[in-house]
Design an enzyme around this catalytic site. Structure first.
Site, PDB file in Angstrom:
ATOM      1  N   GLY A 192     -40.168 -36.236 -55.042  1.00  0.00           N
ATOM      2  CA  GLY A 192     -41.015 -35.937 -56.187  1.00  0.00           C
ATOM      3  C   GLY A 192     -42.357 -35.828 -55.741  1.00  0.00           C
ATOM      4  O   GLY A 192     -42.861 -35.016 -54.960  1.00  0.00           O
ATOM      5  N   ILE A 207     -44.464 -37.629 -53.841  1.00  0.00           N
ATOM      6  CA  ILE A 207     -44.945 -38.059 -52.455  1.00  0.00           C
ATOM      7  C   ILE A 207     -44.905 -37.076 -51.508  1.00  0.00           C
ATOM      8  O   ILE A 207     -43.964 -36.288 -51.362  1.00  0.00           O
ATOM      9  CB  ILE A 207     -43.986 -39.278 -51.780  1.00  0.00           C
ATOM     10  CG1 ILE A 207     -43.525 -40.251 -52.864  1.00  0.00           C
ATOM     11  CG2 ILE A 207     -44.694 -39.950 -50.722  1.00  0.00           C
ATOM     12  CD1 ILE A 207     -42.415 -41.327 -52.532  1.00  0.00           C
ATOM     13  N   ASP A 209     -27.494 -35.895 -53.443  1.00  0.00           N
ATOM     14  CA  ASP A 209     -28.771 -35.641 -53.633  1.00  0.00           C
ATOM     15  C   ASP A 209     -29.587 -36.071 -52.366  1.00  0.00           C
ATOM     16  O   ASP A 209     -30.641 -35.364 -52.103  1.00  0.00           O
ATOM     17  CB  ASP A 209     -29.353 -35.909 -54.983  1.00  0.00           C
ATOM     18  CG  ASP A 209     -30.692 -35.796 -55.204  1.00  0.00           C
ATOM     19  OD1 ASP A 209     -31.015 -34.458 -55.482  1.00  0.00           O
ATOM     20  OD2 ASP A 209     -31.482 -36.701 -55.322  1.00  0.00           O
ATOM     21  N   LYS A 244     -31.660 -33.914 -49.481  1.00  0.00           N
ATOM     22  CA  LYS A 244     -33.050 -34.413 -49.386  1.00  0.00           C
ATOM     23  C   LYS A 244     -33.196 -34.367 -47.819  1.00  0.00           C
ATOM     24  O   LYS A 244     -34.078 -34.240 -47.020  1.00  0.00           O
ATOM     25  CB  LYS A 244     -33.601 -35.363 -50.183  1.00  0.00           C
ATOM     26  CG  LYS A 244     -33.646 -34.775 -51.377  1.00  0.00           C
ATOM     27  CD  LYS A 244     -34.130 -36.113 -52.532  1.00  0.00           C
ATOM     28  CE  LYS A 244     -34.185 -35.683 -53.753  1.00  0.00           C
ATOM     29  NZ  LYS A 244     -34.098 -36.604 -54.940  1.00  0.00           N
ATOM     30  N   GLY A 290     -38.774 -37.547 -62.638  1.00  0.00           N
ATOM     31  CA  GLY A 290     -39.610 -37.458 -63.763  1.00  0.00           C
ATOM     32  C   GLY A 290     -40.578 -36.447 -63.762  1.00  0.00           C
ATOM     33  O   GLY A 290     -40.816 -35.871 -62.793  1.00  0.00           O
TER      34      GLY A 290
HETATM   35  N1  HSE Z   1     -32.292 -36.742 -59.668  1.00  0.00           N
HETATM   36  C1  HSE Z   1     -33.130 -36.771 -58.781  1.00  0.00           C
HETATM   37  C2  HSE Z   1     -33.610 -38.287 -58.366  1.00  0.00           C
HETATM   38  C3  HSE Z   1     -34.672 -36.082 -59.384  1.00  0.00           C
HETATM   39  O1  HSE Z   1     -33.169 -38.924 -59.232  1.00  0.00           O
HETATM   40  O2  HSE Z   1     -34.420 -38.686 -57.365  1.00  0.00           O
HETATM   41  C4  HSE Z   1     -35.587 -35.870 -58.311  1.00  0.00           C
HETATM   42  O3  HSE Z   1     -35.340 -35.204 -57.112  1.00  0.00           O
END
Ligand code: HSE
Length: 414
Positions: free
Chosen positions: A128, A130, A195, A199, A297
Site C-alpha cells: 500500500g 509504503i 496475495d 507481492k 485501505g
Molecule cells: N488485500 C490486500 C491486503 C490489499 O489485505 O493487504 C492491499 O494489497
C-alpha cells in the site's frame, strides 16, 4: 512556472481506491493532472462523481489520443491484463495496483513497456502506502542486500492481531477486514497467502532482478492456524504474523517463501498490528532497516497511486538494473529453518525429516514438533501442503547456530 508534463488520465475502476483517487485528483490542482474519463463495469450503481465522467466502454479511454496515462484499479486480474497491455501498446503510460496481474505477467509487460517506450508504475501493488518498490529499485544494490522480510498483507495481519489481542473469532475478524475494505473481493487470496506470494514475486524482481512466477514460491497462509497455536505463541511471548521472506546464501541463490511466523519482541515486526505492513531489509553493511506504514485501505493505497502519477510528470520509469544479475531463486543453498509444526494425527510427521529437534509434544488433544529442517525438505514434504497441519516459522536461516545438525534432543510429554 510548472514545467512538468501535463497528464490526462483515464481511470479504470471506481471502487475503494478508484474513488479515493478521483477525490484526490479533484482536490490537488498542483498535480497538473486532469481526469478525462472513468470506465466502470456496472452503470446502475450510484456514484459520487458527475455522470458524464463515466463510461462502460473501455475503448473510449484506450483509443482516446488525448489520454496519456491509464490508471488501472479494477479487481479482475485478467481484465486488468487486457487493459494494461492494450494501453501500453497504444503508447500510454500505466499506473496499476493489481498485484495478481503483475505477478503473473511482469516479464511480458516490462518487455511491452520497453517496446513502446512508456512507463509502467505499481508502487501501490506492494504494501500500500509504503514505498517499498522504489526503495528496493533505487537504493539497494544486490551486493548490499542480504534479506527482505515483511508483513505484506494487511488483511491477514488484521485478522491475526484481532484473534490474538482481542480473542476474536477468525470469521468475525475476516468479516471486519472485508467491511473495512482491506480484503480482496475473493478473500481466499489474502488468507491462503496468495496475495503475499504475488507481492513477494514483485519484490524479488526489484530486490534481486529475479523473474519468477508466483507458482514457484512455497507458501502457507493463516487458515490452518489453530487456537492451540495462538496459545503456544502467547505462552512464549510471540505474535504470529504472516511473513514473506527472502534469504540469500553464500552463493547467488535466493530462497523465498511466505509462512506464518512467530515474531518476538526484539523484532520490529512484533509491533506491526492491524492493517499495517512492515518490511525489514537486511543489508550487509547497514545491518537492518525497517519500512512501516499502512498496507491496505482506500487512502493509503491512493497515496501510492498518487505518488506514481506524480512521478509520471517527469517520466519516471523503473530501470530494473538488477535484471542483469545472475541471482536465481533456489531451494538448495543449505538454508535451514526452525519451524513449529502442529498436527492432529500423532503419526502425521516423520521426525527423521528434521535435521535437529528441540521439542516434541504429543497428547490426545494436540501434537507439535519444534525443530530445524532444510528448506528443500520442508517444501517437498506432503504434510507442508496438508490443511490439517500448521507450519509456523520460528527462526529463519539457523544453520549457523546449529553446531551439530544430526544431534536430536527429544522431549516427550504424553
Ligand atoms: N488485500 C490486500 C491486503 C490489499 O489485505 O493487504 C492491499 O494489497
Amino acid at each position: 512556472m510548472d514545467n512538468h508534463k501535463q497528464l490526462v488520465i483515464g481511470l479504470f475502476g471506481f471502487g475503494v481506491v478508484g474513488e479515493g483517487i478521483y477525490k484526490v485528483l479533484k482536490d490537488t490542482k498542483s498535480l497538473n493532472a486532469s481526469l478525462q474519463k472513468i470506465c466502470i463495469k456496472n452503470p446502475e450503481k450510484s456514484r459520487n462523481a458527475p455522470a458524464e465522467l463515466f463510461t462502460t466502454d473501455a475503448d473510449e479511454l484506450l483509443n482516446d489520443p488525448a489520454i496519456n496515462v491509464i490508471v488501472e484499479l479494477i479487481d479482475d486480474a485478467d481484465a486488468a491484463y487486457n487493459i494494461v497491455s492494450k494501453a501500453i501498446r497504444g503508447g500510454k503510460s500505466v499506473v496499476t495496483a493489481n498485484k495478481k496481474m503483475l505477478a503473473n505477467h511482469l516479464t511480458e509487460l516490462i518487455g511491452l513497456r520497453d517496446a513502446h517506450n512508456v512507463s509502467l508504475l505499481y508502487e501501490a501493488a506492494v504494501c500500500g502506502s509504503i514505498p517499498v518498490i522504489r526503495n528496493l529499485e533505487e537504493y539497494y544494490d544486490n551486493d548490499l542486500l542480504s534479506s527482505v522480510s515483511g508483513i505484506v498483507n494487511g488483511s491477514t495481519n488484521y485478522i491475526l492481531t484481532k484473534m490474538a489481542a482481542e480473542g476474536q473469532d477468525y470469521q468475525e475478524a475476516l468479516k471486519q477486514a472485508q467491511e473495512l475494505g482491506f480484503a480482496e473481493s475473493d478473500p481466499t487470496l489474502d488468507v491462503e497467502g496468495i496475495d503475499a506470494v504475488n507481492k513477494l514475486t514483485i519484490i524479488l524482481k526489484h530486490a534481486y532482478g529475479i523473474d519468477e512466477v508466483p507458482d514457484d514460491i512455497p507458501y502457507c497462509g493463516i487458515t490452518q492456524i489453530k487456537p492451540s497455536d495462538i496459545q503456544y505463541a502467547k505462552e512464549k511471548g510471540y505474535h504470529i504474523r504472516l511473513v514473506a521472506q527472502t534469504i540469500q546464501g553464500e552463493d547467488e541463490a535466493v530462497v523465498a517463501f511466505v509462512l506464518p511466523t512467530f515474531v518476538g519482541k526484539e523484532s520490529q515486526l512484533y509491533n506491526v498490528n492491524n492493517e499495517f505492513n512492515g518490511v525489514l531489509i537486511g543489508s550487509k553493511l547497514a545491518d537492518e532497516q525497517f519500512l512501516y506504514g499502512k498496507g491496505a485501505g482506500r487512502f493509503p493505497t491512493s497515496s501510492a497511486v498518487l505518488s506514481d502519477i506524480a512521478a509520471l510528470r517527469y517520466d519516471y520509469r523503473y530501470e530494473y538494473k538488477k535484471s542483469k544479475s545472475s541471482v536465481k531463486l533456489a531451494l538448495k543453498n543449505n538454508t535451514f529453518l526452525k519451524v513449529y509444526v502442529s498436527f492432529d494425527s500423532r503419526d502425521a510427521i516423520d521426525q527423521a525429516q528434521f535435521a535437529s529437534i528441540d521439542e516434541v509434544y504429543k497428547s490426545n488433544g494436540k501434537n507439535y514438533i519444534v525443530g530445524v529442517i532444510d528448506v528443500s525438505v520442508l517444501f517437498n514434504t506432503e504434510w507442508f501442503y496438508d490443511k490439517q497441519v500448521s507450519v509456523i516459522l520460528v527462526e529463519a536461516n539457523v544453520a549457523h547456530k546449529v553446531s551439530n545438525l544430526s544431534t536430536k534432543e527429544e522431549v516427550l510429554y504424553i
